[in-house]
Design a protein around this motif. Structure first.
Motif, PDB file in Angstrom:
ATOM      1  N   PRO A 250      43.411  34.539  18.818  1.00 42.87           N
ATOM      2  CA  PRO A 250      44.023  35.645  18.066  1.00 42.87           C
ATOM      3  C   PRO A 250      43.458  37.012  18.429  1.00 42.87           C
ATOM      4  O   PRO A 250      44.165  38.025  18.315  1.00 42.87           O
ATOM      5  CB  PRO A 250      43.730  35.289  16.613  1.00 42.87           C
ATOM      6  CG  PRO A 250      43.575  33.796  16.617  1.00 42.87           C
ATOM      7  CD  PRO A 250      42.918  33.482  17.929  1.00 42.87           C
ATOM      8  N   LYS A 255      49.659  41.009  18.588  1.00 48.64           N
ATOM      9  CA  LYS A 255      50.363  40.795  17.319  1.00 48.64           C
ATOM     10  C   LYS A 255      49.760  39.580  16.638  1.00 48.64           C
ATOM     11  O   LYS A 255      48.944  38.865  17.218  1.00 48.64           O
ATOM     12  CB  LYS A 255      51.854  40.616  17.537  1.00 48.64           C
ATOM     13  CG  LYS A 255      52.229  39.451  18.433  1.00 48.64           C
ATOM     14  CD  LYS A 255      53.745  39.322  18.596  1.00 48.64           C
ATOM     15  CE  LYS A 255      54.334  40.477  19.393  1.00 48.64           C
ATOM     16  NZ  LYS A 255      55.768  40.287  19.670  1.00 48.64           N
ATOM     17  N   ARG A 256      50.154  39.328  15.404  1.00 47.59           N
ATOM     18  CA  ARG A 256      49.585  38.209  14.660  1.00 47.59           C
ATOM     19  C   ARG A 256      49.895  36.885  15.354  1.00 47.59           C
ATOM     20  O   ARG A 256      50.979  36.695  15.902  1.00 47.59           O
ATOM     21  CB  ARG A 256      50.110  38.185  13.233  1.00 47.59           C
ATOM     22  CG  ARG A 256      49.719  39.410  12.416  1.00 47.59           C
ATOM     23  CD  ARG A 256      50.067  39.206  10.945  1.00 47.59           C
ATOM     24  NE  ARG A 256      51.484  38.875  10.757  1.00 47.59           N
ATOM     25  CZ  ARG A 256      52.000  38.398   9.638  1.00 47.59           C
ATOM     26  NH1 ARG A 256      51.215  38.189   8.587  1.00 47.59           N
ATOM     27  NH2 ARG A 256      53.285  38.134   9.548  1.00 47.59           N
ATOM     28  N   GLU A 259      53.109  35.077  14.623  1.00 46.29           N
ATOM     29  CA  GLU A 259      54.296  35.651  15.241  1.00 46.29           C
ATOM     30  C   GLU A 259      54.437  35.184  16.688  1.00 46.29           C
ATOM     31  O   GLU A 259      55.539  34.891  17.163  1.00 46.29           O
ATOM     32  CB  GLU A 259      54.230  37.173  15.179  1.00 46.29           C
ATOM     33  CG  GLU A 259      54.254  37.739  13.762  1.00 46.29           C
ATOM     34  CD  GLU A 259      54.013  39.245  13.739  1.00 46.29           C
ATOM     35  OE1 GLU A 259      54.135  39.888  14.798  1.00 46.29           O
ATOM     36  OE2 GLU A 259      53.694  39.766  12.662  1.00 46.29           O
ATOM     37  N   GLU A 280      42.757  33.625   6.115  1.00 45.93           N
ATOM     38  CA  GLU A 280      43.547  34.152   7.222  1.00 45.93           C
ATOM     39  C   GLU A 280      44.149  33.020   8.055  1.00 45.93           C
ATOM     40  O   GLU A 280      45.328  33.066   8.430  1.00 45.93           O
ATOM     41  CB  GLU A 280      42.672  35.042   8.107  1.00 45.93           C
ATOM     42  CG  GLU A 280      43.432  35.799   9.173  1.00 45.93           C
ATOM     43  CD  GLU A 280      42.558  36.786   9.931  1.00 45.93           C
ATOM     44  OE1 GLU A 280      42.994  37.256  10.990  1.00 45.93           O
ATOM     45  OE2 GLU A 280      41.445  37.077   9.454  1.00 45.93           O
ATOM     46  N   ALA A 284      48.156  31.963   8.438  1.00 44.60           N
ATOM     47  CA  ALA A 284      48.803  31.851   9.735  1.00 44.60           C
ATOM     48  C   ALA A 284      49.412  30.463   9.923  1.00 44.60           C
ATOM     49  O   ALA A 284      50.516  30.323  10.475  1.00 44.60           O
ATOM     50  CB  ALA A 284      47.804  32.144  10.848  1.00 44.60           C
TER      51      ALA A 284
END
Length: 381
Positions: A250, A255-256, A259, A280, A284
């Motif tokens: 990550p 971007k996340r 995504e 977190e 996700a």
């Protein structure tokens, strides 16, 4: 002269204070009482969960304590009423008991047992034997048990409901991993998530055996694509060797990560397994599963984390979320079968052991774990 019925003096790692290194001490281990078994531990691995009770962030804990729950050993003696074990048997202590008589044990829907106090955190349960006393003493003080196993002691006492008898030719330096880490991740994929052939999976967190064994479980289940996610890219080589098809850090993305996974899979994965436990990572993992039927399984626990807030709409859209403890295995029944599977080369435990150290170097083993330099360190007495 035999040791049956006598107090045994031996070496153990005692946690006296939170946030402090463990101390190698001489402890006294009392003989087993009714339906208890005293076990000589031959090998024990170090797991993140062994640090939770001494983490300064822990809201409640019991100290002093002898930690450890991934061990394997040999029965030294048995208490009155024990019929399933005898001295000399090879065994694996189990933090998830199986009495085989209660409503939970008799149900196919869970691997929990009413022997556990299910109103408490499993991390805080089984700190004493069933008569509410300890079998450990050090410097004149009683020492708490941990998880009903306390494998960071050369000898330990466990309930006969927290013990699995295994094959006489089992390699104790490897099958000790079946006491928690490997069984947890592998079973979470097979038993809890029920990963299906041809499916896509995402596994968050590669920090320990539980994480990499989740990848192994996805592969055995026939997943066609397995995406491994971790903030330490050094772990990706091992992840790919064990079955991951893609690896994402990550911190390297613009971007996340959820995504990116949705884009990679044209809508999201069928199964996500969160082995990290932080809010977190949980967020996700849930976000990256496909609308309509995506399943998110939570395995990891992060001490002091604020948890996950879920909108009903996220689940109304067809996603499901569940949790897995000890991989969903009925412990006493399943662990001997897992030992047999290892012997028959259905999976490779050897690849998960990065370090083997003498027991006296237990604090070095914790350092390797926290620094991300080890998958599993096995300690030998």
């Amino acid at each position: 002269m035999g040791t049956k019925g006598k107090v045994i003096k031996c070496k153990a790692a005692v946690a006296w204070e939170a946030g402090k290194p463990l101390c190698i001490e001489e402890v006294e281990v009392a003989p087993p009482k009714a339906h208890e078994v005293r076990v000589q531990i031959i090998a024990t691995a170090v797991c993140h969960s062994d640090h939770h009770p001494i983490d300064p962030k822990a809201e409640e804990t019991f100290l002093p304590v002898i930690l450890g729950h991934e061990g394997a050993g040999i029965v030294e003696s048995v208490g009155p009423g024990v019929t399933g074990f005898k001295p000399g048997d090879k065994v694996i202590p189990l933090y998830t008991p199986q009495c085989k008589k209660c409503k939970l044990c008799l149900s196919p829907h869970t691997n929990f047992c009413e022997k556990l106090n299910l109103t408490k955190s499993p991390l805080l349960d089984q700190e004493l034997m069933e008569d509410k006393s300890s079998r450990f003493t050090c410097k004149g003080k009683p020492i708490y048990h941990f998880f009903g196993t306390s494998t960071f002691s050369q000898y330990t006492v466990v309930s006969d409901k927290n013990l699995a008898k295994i094959d006489d030719d089992a390699n104790l330096e490897r099958v000790c991993l079946l006491g928690c880490g490997f069984s947890t991740g592998y079973g979470a994929a097979l038993n809890t998530a029920k990963v299906t052939p041809g499916s896509t999976c995402a596994v968050f967190g590669l920090g320990g055996v539980g994480r990499l064994s989740a990848i192994m479980g996805c592969k055995v289940a026939g997943a066609s694509r397995i995406i491994a996610i971790d903030i330490n890219s050094e772990k990706f080589t091992k992840a790919k060797a064990l079955g991951a098809t893609d690896c994402l850090n990550p911190r390297d993305l613009d971007k996340r990560v959820q995504e990116v996974i949705i884009e990679m899979t044209n809508g999201g994965v069928d199964f996500a397994l969160d082995c990290a436990g932080g809010s977190e990572a949980m967020r996700a993992a849930l976000d990256c599963v496909r609308v309509g039927w995506g399943s998110c399984t939570l395995i990891g626990v992060a001490m002091g984390d604020k948890g996950l807030t879920i909108s009903p709409l996220e689940l109304i859209m067809g996603r499901t979320i569940n949790g897995s403890s000890f991989g969903g295995w009925k412990s006493v029944d399943s662990v001997p079968k897992l030992v047999a599977d290892y012997k028959n080369k259905k999976f490779d435990l050897d690849a998960l052991v990065t370090h083997t150290l003498p027991f006296d170097k237990i604090n070095e083993a914790f350092d390797l774990l926290h620094q991300g330099k080890s998958i599993r360190t096995v300690l030998i007495f």
